[in-house]
Enzyme design. Structure first.
Site, short mmCIF file in Angstrom:
data_model
loop_
_atom_site.label_atom_id
_atom_site.label_comp_id
_atom_site.label_asym_id
_atom_site.label_seq_id
_atom_site.Cartn_x
_atom_site.Cartn_y
_atom_site.Cartn_z
N ALA A 503 16.80 -6.45 9.96
CA ALA A 503 16.61 -5.42 10.98
C ALA A 503 15.16 -5.35 11.42
O ALA A 503 14.24 -5.72 10.70
CB ALA A 503 17.04 -4.06 10.44
N ALA A 610 0.43 -4.81 -4.94
CA ALA A 610 1.09 -6.00 -4.38
C ALA A 610 1.99 -6.62 -5.44
O ALA A 610 2.94 -5.99 -5.89
CB ALA A 610 0.07 -6.98 -3.83
N GLY A 663 -5.12 -12.68 7.55
CA GLY A 663 -3.96 -11.82 7.35
C GLY A 663 -4.06 -10.91 6.15
O GLY A 663 -3.06 -10.34 5.71
N ASP A 677 -5.34 3.99 3.01
CA ASP A 677 -4.40 3.15 2.27
C ASP A 677 -4.68 3.23 0.76
O ASP A 677 -3.76 3.36 -0.06
CB ASP A 677 -4.48 1.70 2.75
CG ASP A 677 -3.52 0.79 2.01
OD1 ASP A 677 -2.30 0.99 2.14
OD2 ASP A 677 -4.00 -0.10 1.28
N LYS A 681 -2.29 4.86 -2.40
CA LYS A 681 -1.98 4.18 -3.66
C LYS A 681 -2.42 5.02 -4.85
O LYS A 681 -1.73 5.11 -5.87
CB LYS A 681 -2.67 2.81 -3.69
CG LYS A 681 -2.13 1.83 -2.66
CD LYS A 681 -2.92 0.53 -2.65
CE LYS A 681 -2.36 -0.44 -1.61
NZ LYS A 681 -3.13 -1.71 -1.57
#
Length: 820
Positions: A503, A610, A663, A677, A681
């Site tokens: 999706a 991650a 990236g 961010d 966390k």
């Protein structure tokens, strides 16, 4: 002698008749043969419809003409393909019998009802059609064949439509006048005669019973049942694709299976064969060389559970009340009333308090049962000694069957844990005293889900993960690549991982058989279904997926808010999206409550480190009784990379540009440099440690100076970063003079959380952390004064996707088990 029975599916057309005749011809070369035949496929259903609806004359004539046409098609095919086949003689006999049926139906119409004896006469004609065709066919093949009349030996009870053979009388009459072994005897199945010589039928699928009776009377070496399947399977192969053919079964196992829904064999067939120890062989007429399934007195028990079966369209009847406890004869009254109405009881369960008797019957018998039980206990109900009798309809029985289950530990535990994994509620339970079967009554609409999970647990020992990936950007795209690359290896390990839906913000691309990731491209996202929870729920229900997983690789608040609904509808949730875990404290708790209530997994390891095992490690320590006293960590792989480049003498603006190009940062680096961010966390870790904090409780010192202009496009922002290079160069030089380096660190201390740039010395665990690494130092009651340090790469799509993949595999329903 061997008795061969051919079902209607094996006699559906001329080609199948010819195939059956060749099997008979070949078998007859080795031993004497007797054959039992059913009606051609569909004929009995048509005849039954005529007797029950009694349509007007024109419709009766049209229906019988169509039947005559179908029979002529069979004989016409045989005449074309076999010289010597006398189609004219067979057609004439069929025409005469069809005229008799028309006459009987006309009489029934005049009466306004078809009497049972007349209905039996009509229904028995289908087997006569088959017998006449097969006799002519065998004669054309050069074999001497004769029709064996059921009236010559097959004596039954008085009922016209569901008679029971009297084996003693059948054997006596057969022995008095046995057919000659030089001919192949052809017995029309399904019929017999009562003691008055009146024709009776043995109930639907009663030709199997006819074959068993003939085998007993002839002292046959074997009774062969030829049908359109290979034999009996570990589950219904039409539902369970991995169902395995069973080589052998005991008589008792076969009876249990047939009683609880295995449709290959009539339940009343095994009894006579077991009594006289005659083996039964089930074979596929379309594959005569196949091994089939053998049923005999001794079957291998190397498999503890032989099969799992289900029976649908059932009703549970509950007779409950205080007047039942300790009252002698209450159970006998219940079942005597049911017996008077000729209602078959499939399963019985009784409460230990003796105040409730529950039993299963077919849905079709529910009203009759209600009427007779209310009449039987009318007085007790008026005095509230028996409560209103309850009926719960549209249920199924799921049963495990196997002689080897006796005294084997763990069968019931695995069975009911499988039902729990399928999210199925159990209405009633029953186990036979020989421990040969264990059954659970469940809602019929969940029966296929239950079958799939139980079959996986007991037979295939294969896990399934049914994935739906939301978001196919940098991380989502890499995850799909990794799944596609690993699917074959996982399959070899017994894990069937399929992606059924992908999706994006526009909708969802769904495929019922799973998406071939080696061929899928982002362009296929244009083939869209509307992305809603209801869309996915309907898809999962229609496909009977038992372990569905939502994988959220977006940063969407809307999707994060939907997690409780996904969990409530049976989905596991695996996410990289930090929005859910950093929303309000009440929302945070609601997600976990939904996961507990539905026994689904909510997994978010990549929210903090991650691919690093941060969340799982911290949860493990806390479950073991440890307590977080202090925490500090480099929680942003992108900022780790950027600050590491400062160590190498590269300016902030250039370091940020390199990170963006690789990236490592978000598409807009402001999301990283704002510090929000990292704050998210840190909040997640604090909440894992039991601190009911909100995002606004965290003190955030963003990377850039307060007066820095970060407005405009990304390009303009990146250009403006050059204006703060000097600021950072000065900070770096000051730290360097003290033998320190700059790091962007999140800290939990004294119940408070903060995020800021810190200068750390060479002896600090974060001194050498750079190049996109994450590092976390957990100070706890167990780990002090030296902290528990977790360190590794925390930036890049590859490691993040790998972390998601690891979480995905943690949704496996159970650990790999030894076969039972």
């Amino acid at each position: 002698m061997r008795v061969l029975k051919f079902g209607g599916s094996s006699l559906a057309d001329g080609g199948k008749f010819l195939n059956a005749a060749k099997i008979i011809h070949g078998k007859s070369k080795a031993s004497a043969i007797a054959v039992v035949v059913s009606a051609p496929k569909g004929v009995t259903n048509t005849l039954e419809t005529l007797t029950e609806t009694l349509p007007v004359k024109s419709i009766r004539k049209k229906t019988l003409d169509e039947m005559k046409k179908g029979l002529k098609a069979i004989t016409g095919f045989l005449e074309e393909n076999l010289s010597g086949f006398n189609a004219a003689e067979v057609n004439a006999a069929h025409g005469k019998r069809l005229d008799e049926i028309a006459t009987l139906l006309t009489g029934a119409v005049m009466l306004g009802v078809c009497p049972a004896n007349i209905k039996a006469e009509i229904l028995a004609c289908g087997e006569r059609f088959s017998a006449r065709i097969l006799k002519a066919l065998l004669v054309a093949l050069g074999r001497d064949a004769a029709i064996l009349e059921p009236s010559s030996f097959l004596v039954t009870s008085a009922e016209f439509l569901n008679a029971v053979p009297n084996l003693a009388q059948c054997r006596e009459k057969f022995a008095a006048n046995p057919p000659g072994s030089e001919k192949i005897s052809i017995l029309p199945g399904f019929t017999g005669v009562n003691e008055k010589g009146q024709l009776t039928t043995l109930g639907r699928d009663g030709s199997d019973v006819s074959a068993a009776v003939l085998a007993v009377c002839a002292n046959a070496d074997c009774c062969e049942i030829w049908t359109d399947v290979e034999g009996i399977y570990s589950a219904d192969p039409r539902i369970i694709s991995g169902a395995a053919l069973l080589d052998d079964l005991s008589y008792q196992e076969a009876m249990e299976l047939s009683n609880f829904g295995a449709r290959v064999l009539h339940p009343r067939t095994i009894g006579p064969l077991a009594q006289f120890k005659i083996p039964c062989l089930l074979k596929n007429s379309m594959n005569p060389t196949g091994k089939g399934t053998r049923i005999s007195g001794s079957a291998g028990t190397e498999k503890t559970v032989k099969a799992i079966t289900h029976l649908d369209n059932l009703t549970v009847v509950n007779v409950v009340g205080p007047g039942m406890k300790g009252m002698v004869g209450m159970a006998s009254r219940v079942f005597a009333a049911i017996s008077r109405e000729d209602i078959s009881v499939i399963l019985i369960s009784r409460s230990s308090s003796e105040s409730c008797i529950s039993f299963c019957i077919h849905n079709r018998d529910a009203q009759k049962a209600k009427n007779c039980l209310e009449e039987e206990f009318e007085l007790e109900r008026k005095n509230e000694l028996v409560y209103p009798i309850s009926f719960k309809k549209n249920l199924s029985i799921i049963s495990l069957v196997g002689d080897g289950m006796r005294h084997k530990k763990g069968i019931a535990a695995r069975f009911f844990s499988s039902l729990a994994q399928a999210r199925v509620n159990v209405v009633a339970i029953a186990q036979d005293s020989f421990e040969r079967s264990i059954s659970a009554v469940i809602a019929q609409h969940r029966s296929i889900d239950a079958l799939k999970v139980c079959h996986q647990r007991f037979f295939s020992h294969k896990h399934s993960i049914d994935a739906f990936v939301i978001g196919f950007g940098t991380v989502g795209g890499e995850l799909l690549r990794q799944i596609g690359q690993q699917q074959g290896s996982l399959n070899d390990q017994g894990i069937d991982l399929r992606v059924y839906g992908i999706a994006n913000s526009k909708g969802i691309h769904l495929k019922p058989e799973g998406i071939d990731l080696s061929k899928w491209s982002k362009g296929e996202a244009s083939k869209i279904n509307k992305f809603t929870i209801d869309t996915l729920k309907e898809f999962v229900q229609n496909r009977h997926l038992v372990n569905p997983v939502i994988i959220d690789c977006t940063s969407s608040e809307e999707i994060a808010r939907a997690y409780p609904k996904f969990l409530a509808n049976g989905f596991h949730v695996v996410t990289t999206n930090k929005k859910a875990n950093t929303a309000s404290w009440d929302s945070y708790l609601a997600i976990r409550k939904a996961a507990r209530q539905t026994q689904r997994r909510f997994l978010y390891e990549t929210n903090v480190g991650a691919g690093l095992p941060v969340i799982d490690t911290l949860q493990g320590l806390l479950r073991a009784g440890d307590r977080l006293t202090q925490f500090e960590g480099i929680l942003s792989g992108s900022l780790s990379y950027i600050f590491g480049k400062l160590d190498d003498g590269i300016s902030l603006s250039k370091a940020a540009a390199i990170a963006l190009d690789k990236g490592f940062t978000e598409p807009d680096p402001r999301d990283d440099l704002s510090g929000l961010d990292v704050a998210r966390k840190l909040l997640i870790l604090a909440r894992e440690a039991g601190m009911p904090l909100e995002l606004e409780d965290i003190t955030i010192a963003q990377v850039l100076p307060d007066k820095f202009d970060n407005s405009g496009s990304v390009e303009r922002f990146m250009k403006n970063l050059e204006n703060v290079n000097g600021h950072f160069q000065r900070q770096f030089e000051m730290a360097k003079k003290e033998g320190k380096v700059l790091r962007y660190i999140g800290r939990i201390q004294d119940g408070k959380c903060s995020v800021s740039i810190e200068a750390v010395a060479r002896d600090h665990p974060f001194y050498g952390v750079k190049d996109g690494e994450n590092a976390l130092a957990i100070h706890s009651a167990f780990y002090q004064p030296i902290p528990f340090v977790i360190r590794g790469y925390g930036a890049g799509a590859q490691v993040t996707a790998a972390g998601v993949f690891s979480d995905l595999l943690r949704t496996l329903a159970w650990v790999q088990e030894e076969p039972i």
